[in-house]
Design an enzyme around this catalytic site. Structure first.
Site, short mmCIF file in Angstrom:
data_model
loop_
_atom_site.label_atom_id
_atom_site.label_comp_id
_atom_site.label_asym_id
_atom_site.label_seq_id
_atom_site.Cartn_x
_atom_site.Cartn_y
_atom_site.Cartn_z
NE ARG A 1 -2.78 0.52 3.45
CZ ARG A 1 -2.54 1.30 4.50
NH1 ARG A 1 -2.58 2.62 4.37
NH2 ARG A 1 -2.29 0.79 5.69
CG ASP B 1 -7.17 14.27 -16.41
OD1 ASP B 1 -6.36 13.61 -17.09
OD2 ASP B 1 -8.29 13.83 -16.09
#
Length: 401
Positions: free
Chosen positions: A67, A192
């Protein structure tokens, strides 16, 4: 010692892009494999307690807990940072994982965010629905109007979120102009870059602080993974990482490996995709059944000059409107034989969607109007097929309209 075992012998800044994606992650790990290993483990062993403490306290450590990081993540991040020209990069389990994690890491209750009226639908929902619930104000502006960005800035503005070209209308944002506006106010600018790819556009070179990708698209390139990438400075990456490990949008080692494999061929795929898409866009403009074509590479695009200034290629996605309405557009999409009627973009095979049909189930009518999505809109993601075959398929499908 063999000189090629010495990491310092390879100067990544001197490598051309085609070489960089193949060798940019060499010697990131201690592996001596030619094909990178897949580290399918959730956790890693420390040799002693002091090493364990060091591993636990190091952000994005590649050998502590997956993680937090993984050696395959580390390889992908190295290549992506080089491709986007940033200090570092980090990976997430999806593009929206990257976007949501970045936004939530950087704003708090009482802050103000500037975003565009046209964003990917899930990004739009974060702006319209999620952030206001957490006490964050959002102002949506017309992305083609740089004055709208300037007028929206407030003393509590912390983030400007842009997307260019925007999904699905292919409207552009002047990245350099937005970054110049934000800089004196200390506002972070995130872009983005999914619809462009780092091959066609490098927002960081134009002053953008954070570059985000849905790696599910061009970077993976084969429609077989979901992933996200965040490219930024070491300082911002550490801030975002602390939120990332709490949210837990983790990229699996297998998907990271698939992404790494996809990156190897990104430049040559983009060369073919760019050429195919421009040729198909020009072909569509000549068809009587087509009302209008939106593609940044066409002189008819209202922001073509901006596209030429900040992009090196114009990407896979063509948006166009079929004469008639919803039913005629449905017939056209259903008549196509080569591209599957499926979401996503940027892969080796072409994909097509009737945009209104795709988004009407997850967006309100008001959100659809704000995003500029009419009922006769088609989004065509061009792949690497032979252009003559794509033209022939589009032509036969247009005959049923």
């Amino acid at each position: 010692m063999d000189k090629r075992d010495n990491r310092e012998e390879l100067n990544l800044e001197e490598l051309r892009t085609e070489t960089l994606v193949v060798h940019g992650d060499d010697w990131v790990t201690n592996d001596r494999t030619v094909a990178p290993a897949i580290y399918y483990t959730a956790t890693f062993r420390a040799h002693n307690s002091s090493e364990f403490a060091e591993m636990a306290g190091t952000p994005r450590h590649a050998r502590y807990y997956t993680r937090y990081g993984n050696p395959v993540h580390e390889r992908v991040a190295k290549i992506m940072a080089e491709l986007e020209g940033t200090e570092t990069a980090m990976v997430t389990g999806s593009g929206m994982g990257a976007i949501a994690t970045t936004i939530l890491a950087l704003v708090s209750a009482g802050d103000h965010v500037i975003a565009q009226t046209r964003h990917y639908m899930s990004t739009a929902k974060i702006m319209d629905e999620m952030l206001p619930r957490f006490g964050v104000e959002v102002t949506l502006v017309e992305q083609a109007d740089i004055n709208a960005f300037a007028e929206a800035i407030r003393p509590n503005t912390k983030l400007i979120m842009v997307e260019t070209p925007a999904n699905p209308t292919l409207v552009l944002t002047d990245l350099a102009a937005v970054a110049e506006l934000a800089r004196p106010h200390g506002i972070i600018v995130a872009a983005d870059n999914t619809f462009a790819s780092p091959i066609n556009q490098r927002p960081h070179d134009l002053g953008v602080d954070i570059v985000i990708h849905s790696a599910t698209k061009y970077l993976g390139g084969h429609h077989d993974l979901t992933a996200g990438v965040i490219c930024t400075s070491e300082e911002l990456a550490e801030r975002i990482w602390h939120t990332h490990i709490s949210i837990g949008s983790v990229l699996s080692p297998m998907d990271a490996w698939l992404l790494l494999r996809g990156l190897r061929t990104l430049p040559i795929r983009m060369e073919r995709i760019n050429a195919n898409a421009l040729a198909l866009a020009e072909f569509l403009e000549q068809q009587p059944q087509v009302e209008r074509v939106y593609y940044p590479g066409l002189p008819s695009h209202p922001q073509h000059e901006l596209a030429k200034r900040q992009m090196r290629g114009f990407g896979a996605v063509i948006a166009f409107a079929i004469k008639g309405g919803y039913e005629e557009t449905q017939r056209f999409v259903s008549a196509l034989k080569l591209p599957p009627n499926a979401v996503s973009l940027g892969g080796v095979d072409s994909l097509v969607v009737h945009t209104a049909a795709m988004w009407e189930g997850v967006m309100t009518e008001e959100q659809m109007r704000t995003a500029g999505i009419p009922s006769n809109f088609v989004r065509f993601s061009v792949g690497i097929e032979h252009i003559d075959d794509l033209k022939a398929d589009v032509w036969q499908a247009l005959q049923v309209v």
